[in-house]
Design a protein around this motif. Structure first.
Motif, PDB file in Angstrom:
ATOM      1  N   LEU A 188      17.525  15.017  -2.102  1.00 18.68           N
ATOM      2  CA  LEU A 188      16.073  14.805  -2.058  1.00 18.68           C
ATOM      3  C   LEU A 188      15.380  15.755  -3.016  1.00 18.68           C
ATOM      4  O   LEU A 188      15.813  16.886  -3.193  1.00 18.68           O
ATOM      5  N   ARG A 189      14.276  15.306  -3.547  1.00 19.28           N
ATOM      6  CA  ARG A 189      13.456  16.147  -4.412  1.00 19.28           C
ATOM      7  C   ARG A 189      12.691  17.173  -3.569  1.00 19.28           C
ATOM      8  O   ARG A 189      12.283  16.876  -2.440  1.00 19.28           O
ATOM      9  N   ILE A 190      12.484  18.353  -4.130  1.00 23.06           N
ATOM     10  CA  ILE A 190      11.562  19.293  -3.474  1.00 23.06           C
ATOM     11  C   ILE A 190      10.157  18.717  -3.670  1.00 23.06           C
ATOM     12  O   ILE A 190       9.733  18.453  -4.796  1.00 23.06           O
ATOM     13  N   GLN A 191       9.463  18.495  -2.564  1.00 24.03           N
ATOM     14  CA  GLN A 191       8.167  17.787  -2.613  1.00 24.03           C
ATOM     15  C   GLN A 191       7.034  18.798  -2.846  1.00 24.03           C
ATOM     16  O   GLN A 191       6.237  19.058  -1.948  1.00 24.03           O
ATOM     17  N   HIS A 192       6.995  19.353  -4.047  1.00 26.69           N
ATOM     18  CA  HIS A 192       6.016  20.414  -4.336  1.00 26.69           C
ATOM     19  C   HIS A 192       4.586  20.023  -3.952  1.00 26.69           C
ATOM     20  O   HIS A 192       3.819  20.857  -3.502  1.00 26.69           O
ATOM     21  N   ALA A 225      14.701   9.743  -6.485  1.00 23.90           N
ATOM     22  CA  ALA A 225      13.945  10.044  -7.707  1.00 23.90           C
ATOM     23  C   ALA A 225      12.426  10.024  -7.414  1.00 23.90           C
ATOM     24  O   ALA A 225      12.011   9.389  -6.446  1.00 23.90           O
ATOM     25  N   PRO A 226      11.599  10.723  -8.175  1.00 24.50           N
ATOM     26  CA  PRO A 226      11.955  11.425  -9.399  1.00 24.50           C
ATOM     27  C   PRO A 226      12.854  12.641  -9.114  1.00 24.50           C
ATOM     28  O   PRO A 226      12.803  13.219  -8.026  1.00 24.50           O
ATOM     29  N   ILE A 227      13.652  12.980 -10.122  1.00 23.89           N
ATOM     30  CA  ILE A 227      14.636  14.057  -9.968  1.00 23.89           C
ATOM     31  C   ILE A 227      14.076  15.343 -10.573  1.00 23.89           C
ATOM     32  O   ILE A 227      13.499  15.307 -11.658  1.00 23.89           O
ATOM     33  N   ILE A 238       0.832  -1.216   0.000  1.00 25.48           N
ATOM     34  CA  ILE A 238       0.000   0.000   0.000  1.00 25.48           C
ATOM     35  C   ILE A 238       0.863   1.262   0.000  1.00 25.48           C
ATOM     36  O   ILE A 238       1.787   1.402   0.807  1.00 25.48           O
ATOM     37  N   ARG A 239       0.563   2.149  -0.930  1.00 27.28           N
ATOM     38  CA  ARG A 239       1.115   3.512  -0.882  1.00 27.28           C
ATOM     39  C   ARG A 239      -0.051   4.457  -0.645  1.00 27.28           C
ATOM     40  O   ARG A 239      -1.090   4.355  -1.319  1.00 27.28           O
ATOM     41  N   HIS A 240       0.145   5.380   0.294  1.00 30.56           N
ATOM     42  CA  HIS A 240      -0.974   6.241   0.671  1.00 30.56           C
ATOM     43  C   HIS A 240      -0.457   7.624   1.072  1.00 30.56           C
ATOM     44  O   HIS A 240       0.594   7.715   1.705  1.00 30.56           O
ATOM     45  N   SER A 295       9.995  15.032   3.564  1.00 29.63           N
ATOM     46  CA  SER A 295      10.497  13.803   2.946  1.00 29.63           C
ATOM     47  C   SER A 295      10.392  12.570   3.839  1.00 29.63           C
ATOM     48  O   SER A 295      11.025  12.484   4.891  1.00 29.63           O
ATOM     49  N   ARG A 296       9.641  11.590   3.364  1.00 30.79           N
ATOM     50  CA  ARG A 296       9.575  10.304   4.075  1.00 30.79           C
ATOM     51  C   ARG A 296      10.867   9.522   3.867  1.00 30.79           C
ATOM     52  O   ARG A 296      11.251   8.694   4.696  1.00 30.79           O
ATOM     53  N   VAL A 297      11.545   9.772   2.752  1.00 27.23           N
ATOM     54  CA  VAL A 297      12.815   9.076   2.493  1.00 27.23           C
ATOM     55  C   VAL A 297      13.847   9.516   3.542  1.00 27.23           C
ATOM     56  O   VAL A 297      14.573   8.694   4.106  1.00 27.23           O
ATOM     57  N   ALA A 298      13.878  10.833   3.825  1.00 27.27           N
ATOM     58  CA  ALA A 298      14.819  11.344   4.836  1.00 27.27           C
ATOM     59  C   ALA A 298      14.516  10.710   6.193  1.00 27.27           C
ATOM     60  O   ALA A 298      15.430  10.271   6.903  1.00 27.27           O
TER      61      ALA A 298
HETATM   62  N1  ASP Z   1       9.892   8.475  -4.688  1.00 23.40           N
HETATM   63  C1  ASP Z   1      10.161   8.955  -3.364  1.00 23.40           C
HETATM   64  C2  ASP Z   1       8.887   8.964  -2.536  1.00 23.40           C
HETATM   65  O1  ASP Z   1       7.903   8.388  -2.953  1.00 23.40           O
HETATM   66  C3  ASP Z   1      10.841  10.269  -3.340  1.00 23.40           C
HETATM   67  C4  ASP Z   1      10.103  11.405  -3.956  1.00 23.40           C
HETATM   68  O2  ASP Z   1       8.938  11.261  -4.382  1.00 23.40           O
HETATM   69  O3  ASP Z   1      10.689  12.487  -4.006  1.00 23.40           O
HETATM   70  O4  ASP Z   1       8.885   9.510  -1.453  1.00 23.40           O
END
Ligand code: ASP
Length: 309
Positions: free
Chosen positions: A210-214, A250-252, A97-99, A160-163
């Motif tokens: 990390l991507r800027i999460q607009h 990514a996405p970059i 699940i992605r949410h 950022s959830r990745v961070a």
């Molecule tokens: N793909 C990663 C995420 O789903 C990073 C990002 O979207 O920037 O969190």
């Protein structure tokens, strides 16, 4: 482990177990010795995570019950829990699940009892445990161990959830985590030191951009000076240590957090991360299913790799 939702659920030795299993799977693909079904429920856009779960499941021989929100009963107001229970009832053995919400897992657990495992493919801004595991695998392949590494996580930390997943897991494995962020992108609720990009660049064994999460911002961030002030420019690249590597989930945003010419530079492991995503997700699926007693790892069909004709 009931569901695989957070990197906090894994002990250090379990993390290494998954990392090593993923590495092994690259050379020796295994298939599960019984018919299994996976429900992939993606409530947010995804390219890499969704596709690498798909490939991981297919490599394991798992049948995929693909799901499109617009064409499902969610569009008629059905809850996530009822949707998940429906997948369980029709024979899904696990869910991915992605949410966009941080709370969906507690909502799932509050509403009733789900009898199949759930793997978190990214939730809100809090957790992205499978991304974290593939990042750890990438560092492990490079350095042989995570302990003692200096990992700079740079960019939109706040959203950022990745961070978040990486900072927790890296700390558990003995790495030193340093953040670097533009004003407004810091998160001081997380207790890690901050350096400017110019300071951080010389320290880093790993530079994780990390991507800027607009999509999580109330107002669109202005990015015209971002690269020169906070991003990885060609000049900064030259100051990285010889052994240092660059990562990005990514996405970059090309030309924003990284100069576009550096995306495939010698130090970049960005596409390696994507490749690793498949094997880590295979290893996680196997780990979770064996914890639930759904499969036993010694009950696998070992596939010989096909030689091209
Ligand atoms: N793909 C990663 C995420 O789903 C990073 C990002 O979207 O920037 O969190």
């Amino acid at each position: 482990m009931r569901h695989f939702i957070s990197v906090n659920q894994l002990e250090a030795d379990e993390m290494y177990q998954i990392i090593r299993k993923a590495n092994e799977l690259r050379d020796r693909p295994n298939q599960l010795n019984r018919q299994l079904f996976a429900g992939n429920l993606f409530f947010e856009p995804s390219t890499r995570t969704k596709m690498s779960f798909t490939v991981a499941e297919r490599k394991l021989g798992v049948e995929i019950l693909d799901f499109h929100i617009e064409a499902s009963s969610l569009a008629k107001g059905e809850s996530l829990y009822d949707t998940a229970k429906t997948f369980e009832a029709i024979g899904a053995n696990f869910l991915v699940i992605r949410h966009p919400s941080d709370q969906w897992i507690s909502e799932l657990e509050q509403e009733g009892k789900l009898n199949i495992p759930v793997i978190n493919a990214g939730s809100g801004k809090e957790e992205h445990p499978t991304q974290c595991m593939l990042d750890l695998l990438t560092m492990y392949q490079e350095f042989g161990s995570i302990k003692g590494l200096k990992v700079v996580i740079a960019g939109d930390i706040k959203h950022s959830r990745v961070a978040r997943s990486n900072a927790k897991a890296l700390t558990k494995l003995g790495a030193k985590v340093i953040f670097s962020a533009a004003p407004g992108f810091e998160d001081h609720t997380l207790e890690y030191p901050y350096l400017t990009m110019d300071e951080a660049i010389e320290e880093a064994d790993v530079l994780m951009l990390l991507r800027i999460q607009h999509e999580r911002h109330l107002h669109k961030a202005e990015t015209s000076d971002y690269l020169s002030l906070y991003g990885l420019t060609k000049e900064r690249y030259k100051k990285l240590q010889d052994h240092a590597i660059i990562m990005h989930p990514a996405p970059i945003n090309r030309g924003v957090e990284i100069d576009t010419s550096l995306v495939e530079s010698e130090k970049s492991r960005i596409f390696k991360q994507m490749d690793n995503g498949v094997y880590v997700r295979m290893a996680i699926i196997m780990h979770v299913l064996s914890e639930w007693g759904i499969i036993h790892e010694n009950n696998l069909i070992k596939c010989k790799s096909l030689t091209a004709i």
